[in-house]
Design a protein around this motif. Structure first.
Motif, PDB file in Angstrom:
ATOM      1  N   VAL A   1       1.254 -10.280   0.295  1.00 46.97           N
ATOM      2  CA  VAL A   1       0.575  -9.107   0.837  1.00 46.97           C
ATOM      3  C   VAL A   1       1.602  -8.134   1.420  1.00 46.97           C
ATOM      4  O   VAL A   1       1.526  -6.915   1.206  1.00 46.97           O
ATOM      5  N   GLU A   2       2.575  -8.671   2.117  1.00 47.66           N
ATOM      6  CA  GLU A   2       3.647  -7.822   2.671  1.00 47.66           C
ATOM      7  C   GLU A   2       4.421  -7.103   1.558  1.00 47.66           C
ATOM      8  O   GLU A   2       4.736  -5.917   1.657  1.00 47.66           O
ATOM      9  N   THR A   3       4.722  -7.854   0.500  1.00 48.61           N
ATOM     10  CA  THR A   3       5.427  -7.266  -0.643  1.00 48.61           C
ATOM     11  C   THR A   3       4.622  -6.108  -1.222  1.00 48.61           C
ATOM     12  O   THR A   3       5.165  -5.036  -1.526  1.00 48.61           O
ATOM     13  N   ALA A   4       3.325  -6.336  -1.364  1.00 48.05           N
ATOM     14  CA  ALA A   4       2.459  -5.289  -1.923  1.00 48.05           C
ATOM     15  C   ALA A   4       2.521  -4.034  -1.061  1.00 48.05           C
ATOM     16  O   ALA A   4       2.651  -2.909  -1.569  1.00 48.05           O
ATOM     17  N   ALA A   5       2.426  -4.217   0.250  1.00 47.61           N
ATOM     18  CA  ALA A   5       2.443  -3.082   1.175  1.00 47.61           C
ATOM     19  C   ALA A   5       3.759  -2.310   1.056  1.00 47.61           C
ATOM     20  O   ALA A   5       3.774  -1.072   0.972  1.00 47.61           O
ATOM     21  N   LYS A   6       4.830  -3.031   1.015  1.00 52.32           N
ATOM     22  CA  LYS A   6       6.166  -2.416   0.933  1.00 52.32           C
ATOM     23  C   LYS A   6       6.314  -1.642  -0.374  1.00 52.32           C
ATOM     24  O   LYS A   6       6.811  -0.509  -0.407  1.00 52.32           O
ATOM     25  N   GLN A   7       5.866  -2.270  -1.443  1.00 58.30           N
ATOM     26  CA  GLN A   7       5.996  -1.636  -2.756  1.00 58.30           C
ATOM     27  C   GLN A   7       5.161  -0.354  -2.851  1.00 58.30           C
ATOM     28  O   GLN A   7       5.579   0.624  -3.476  1.00 58.30           O
ATOM     29  N   ALA A   8       3.975  -0.389  -2.249  1.00 69.44           N
ATOM     30  CA  ALA A   8       3.097   0.791  -2.299  1.00 69.44           C
ATOM     31  C   ALA A   8       3.814   1.968  -1.650  1.00 69.44           C
ATOM     32  O   ALA A   8       3.790   3.097  -2.177  1.00 69.44           O
ATOM     33  N   GLU A   9       4.440   1.704  -0.529  1.00 76.15           N
ATOM     34  CA  GLU A   9       5.167   2.753   0.173  1.00 76.15           C
ATOM     35  C   GLU A   9       6.283   3.315  -0.703  1.00 76.15           C
ATOM     36  O   GLU A   9       6.431   4.539  -0.841  1.00 76.15           O
ATOM     37  N   GLU A  10       7.030   2.420  -1.308  1.00 74.41           N
ATOM     38  CA  GLU A  10       8.158   2.840  -2.144  1.00 74.41           C
ATOM     39  C   GLU A  10       7.712   3.643  -3.374  1.00 74.41           C
ATOM     40  O   GLU A  10       8.418   4.532  -3.830  1.00 74.41           O
ATOM     41  N   SER A  11       6.564   3.309  -3.915  1.00 69.58           N
ATOM     42  CA  SER A  11       6.145   3.942  -5.178  1.00 69.58           C
ATOM     43  C   SER A  11       5.313   5.203  -4.941  1.00 69.58           C
ATOM     44  O   SER A  11       4.864   5.832  -5.899  1.00 69.58           O
ATOM     45  N   GLY A  12       5.085   5.521  -3.656  1.00 68.46           N
ATOM     46  CA  GLY A  12       4.266   6.699  -3.377  1.00 68.46           C
ATOM     47  C   GLY A  12       2.785   6.444  -3.493  1.00 68.46           C
ATOM     48  O   GLY A  12       1.988   7.371  -3.527  1.00 68.46           O
TER      49      GLY A  12
END
Lengths: 396, 396, 396
Positions: C236-247
């Protein structure tokens, strides 16, 4: 690995009849025939290592029949069929109608209309496995003769009650690789010894296969096991006779220590006593679960008296410079890894782990060689043509 | 075997739509279509006998789904797929997620993205097997139409509750070979008779398949069974109608003796009564083990009243010159071999053993022909091209 | 589907290292790498649709190891291997000698002498499945390094305890097809929500795979589930981080209603709570049947409190124009079809049935792409050559 052209030249010089008979026992093959199987295996391996296709069949089936569990041999057989161009079709007796009581002759023919080879493992029933393979072979001869079959599939012994030729030939290929040549094996001392394992009912085919094959090449073969763990007497006699003929020697000793003394190669492995396997066969046939349980208990107790048959670092010190080559058909019963107390210590096993893996790595090529030699009387031509064509296996 | 070019010329003259429909019942095919299946099978066999590749697929899957045990048909299907270039992938419902309750439509599409044919055996449930194959076919039509599937795999009936077309067509191919031509079958008397076996629950599909096919070619077909062992009435009606149309005859008699009288061909085989199969289907669906046991007991007792339905030497003497051709789909229940008392004596069976094996040998080619005819509207072109190319199957 | 040459040009621009590592978790791959897997999958599909051979292996084995049931993935893997020219050999642990206690290192090497890929499903044991795949990979690295293996087979994750990358990548390929491009996915709202099902023990790998992948492409990802049905926190943390990075964005909500609000895509699917899966893993390892039964009962009771997590027509009305794309990995638990009360109504499911089938249809090509990318550093060259050669897959 020898030069490809040299291998082919060597094959040309050999006088063999491999394409006329099934490979069921190594001691039924001439020395030239054994050499040819090794050479063709090496040639196939060279082709594959050089990314050259080894397919000689455009289509065709390689049938497998495993009457006992198998990983290594199953995958080796699948690899062998695949590298030659055959598709594997497994005969799962549980999913077939064989229980209906049909004859070996019928089953053998029914599965073979489009088959080029049948690989069989049948190692559980002493006195029956090898015999079954011969019955299959005779049924196929009959089918070919009577024009039921357009081609007569070869039969490959993937382990029977007597021999395990794809294993022992892979072992020999490995020894040839390791020591540089078959010539170099002359006078080498190999110790085939029983070792303790907390299991029972392991076939005799590996130790029998080893003494039955290594005595062909001038090696000094020593067999050792506790009292009561005898092998089939005829095989032991064959080994002795062969040793004499090949200029090697064969002897039996009563302890692992003695066997390891000065050995260049050691092969410590558990097996069940001949008479137990015989008794077990009767119980299995009678479906006597109680009897089997009782026999297992008795046998494990018997085994447990011989826990000192253990391939330890100390035991290895007795060998030639303390550096004998350790061999095993795998999986080994490793003390502290796969069981509490077993055939070999973790230290010894790990020191030779890569060696045993390389030993196993020959099996696909040995089986492919057996199939190719059974099918074709002119493997040298085929190998030359494959190299010439040079079709890439992986087109990257 | 007919000349290859003749076979192709014959195929060119036939008017068929085999590539537009699944081969689920022989009586849904025109006579031309049946002939085409035979001719293409013979052509494929000729190619193979001459060591010429029959591969028309570079890659692709042939899926098998066996809802009942099988050896012969399983290996025939594997052989057929392999000779055409398809890899067999078995759908083992036990290892799948199908128990989750998914629909036929879903399963059929999920396994078919890269499949060119699906072979199905579903012969246990009267009223369901053939229907299931049709549902699979409709699901595949849907998938193709909706662009879920890039190609629409053919469905081959590897035995259902009604017909066993790969068996009956192989039988017909054998009769054509044995008697020289389809023309020669006209006026030949074939006796499809029940025979005693100490088993129960054998499908009706073989006797139904035989009377449903052999009545197409002007043969005199006689069906015989004890009272209570009726076949599906609609199939019997179809047989009668077809016999009339083809200039042959169809009749039912009450004893094996009468059926064998003057017969050119006899096909004595056990089957379960229609009404028992219906009852059994309900019990199987209800998972009623007690009920199934009771039914088995009742049925075996019923069978045992008819042990005189036995294909003996004496019985054979009643046939044409005492030399009728004995046929069987195998395995037969042979008295004193596979059971104490069965369908046929060892003497009669052994006299015709090679014949029955050759009969079975047609099945791989019949199935391959069905696959090829389902895939391509122009088999004659494909067969011509294969012969022209002349790629060797075994490159020795 | 994009133009073939465009796909190749796109691949040439991507900076990837796919041929140096196994594809075990999507979030271990760069965005370029994910794009390359999609592009190569599309290119392979184009070739096949145009009846052009995609075989890059003349021979070689693709090994499968399924530690859980499978239909879709099993057939997709078989299709992928077949289209590239590999023969599938299944490692059935029940028929092997693996129970003897051999190490992962040994098994991995023993099956790999002639293997080019190993596909593994191991999703039952939380904390173990993905780890097992890594151990296999390390064993293969060791084997290659030590010259036990002539080639290092790739490992493909066919579903583990953490991710289901062949599923999520097929889902992504479908979204790309459906919405026209990856670019078009930016800003699209996808709702990954729990749904009620009368079963328990379903892996977490699909929801984790979806949130772990879709957050890479600028999508607005919403995760929803009842309290107690948490996913692995790190994912879940990975998903959150990735969402931020991908806009894009990532959020969690407490009801299906909220998640569906304005969604462009919905993915309602049952799964077991993290802590239950952990507990279940311990019980499975301890072979505690009573404990498992009790856990199942408890879990089903827990599930039953959330029957309102049901993808109904009314629920769908909350989505974007009431027309969100419904997705599912299949088989879905359809109310009134595969169960009394399930994840989705028959009406909603049927409306999107063809869509879900097309979604599934990408899996064979995604797996083939993963195998090809793992084997070759220059897929663009290979794809160009295949098109140039233009060998017909079906030679009709």
């Amino acid at each position: 690995m020898a030069n490809y052209q040299d291998l082919i030249e060597e094959i040309k010089k050999l006088d063999t009849e491999l394409h006329t008979k099934d490979f069921l026992l190594t001691w039924e093959q001439s020395t030239d025939e054994l050499k040819q199987v090794l050479n063709v295996a090496e040639a196939l391996r060279t082709l594959r290592d050089e990314n050259i296709s080894t397919k000689v069949f455009d289509s065709g089936l390689g049938i497998s029949l495993f009457r006992d569990n198998s990983t290594r041999t199953r995958f080796s057989y699948a690899s062998a069929c695949n590298m030659l161009g055959l598709a594997v079709q497994d005969l799962d007796e549980g999913k077939s109608q064989i229980a209906h009581g049909e004859t070996v002759r019928e089953t053998a023919n029914m599965i073979s209309f489009c088959a080029d080879v049948i690989g069989i493992r049948d190692d559980m029933y002493l006195g029956y496995g090898n015999q079954y393979m011969r019955e299959v072979g005779e049924a196929l001869d009959f089918g070919k003769e009577e024009q039921v079959l357009a081609q007569r599939p070869g039969v490959v012994n993937l382990q029977c009650d007597i021999d395990h030729p794809t294993q022992s030939m892979a072992d020999l290929a490995w020894l040839k690789e390791h020591f540089g040549s078959l010539e170099n094996l002359k006078g080498k001392k190999i110790a085939m010894t029983w070792a303790y394992s907390p299991s029972y009912g392991k076939p005799l085919s590996v130790p029998q296969g080893i003494i039955g094959l290594m005595t062909r090449f001038g090696m000094d073969v020593t067999l050792a096991h506790p009292e009561g763990y005898e092998l089939i007497p005829e095989v032991v006699e064959t080994a002795a006779k062969q040793a004499e003929e090949s200029g090697g020697s064969f002897k039996q000793v009563a302890t692992m220590e003695e066997a390891f003394e000065g050995a260049d190669i050691v092969y410590p492995k558990s097996w069940a006593p001949y008479h137990v396997m015989g008794k077990r066969t009767e119980l299995l046939k009678a479906n006597d679960h109680e009897g089997l349980k009782a026999l297992e208990k008795e046998c494990l107790e018997q085994n447990a008296k011989h826990k000192d048959w253990h391939c330890t670092e100390d035991m290895m010190k007795r060998t030639q410079d303390g550096e004998a080559l350790y061999m095993h058909c795998l999986p080994a019963d490793i003390t502290g890894v796969s069981c509490e107390e077993g055939e070999v210590t973790e230290g010894v096993f790990n020191k030779y782990l890569v060696d045993t893996y390389k030993e196993a790595g020959w099996k696909p090529f040995i089986i492919a060689s057996m199939i190719l030699n059974r099918k074709f009387g002119n493997p040298e031509d085929i190998l030359e043509r494959l190299m010439e064509k040079g079709k890439r296996r992986v087109d990257g």
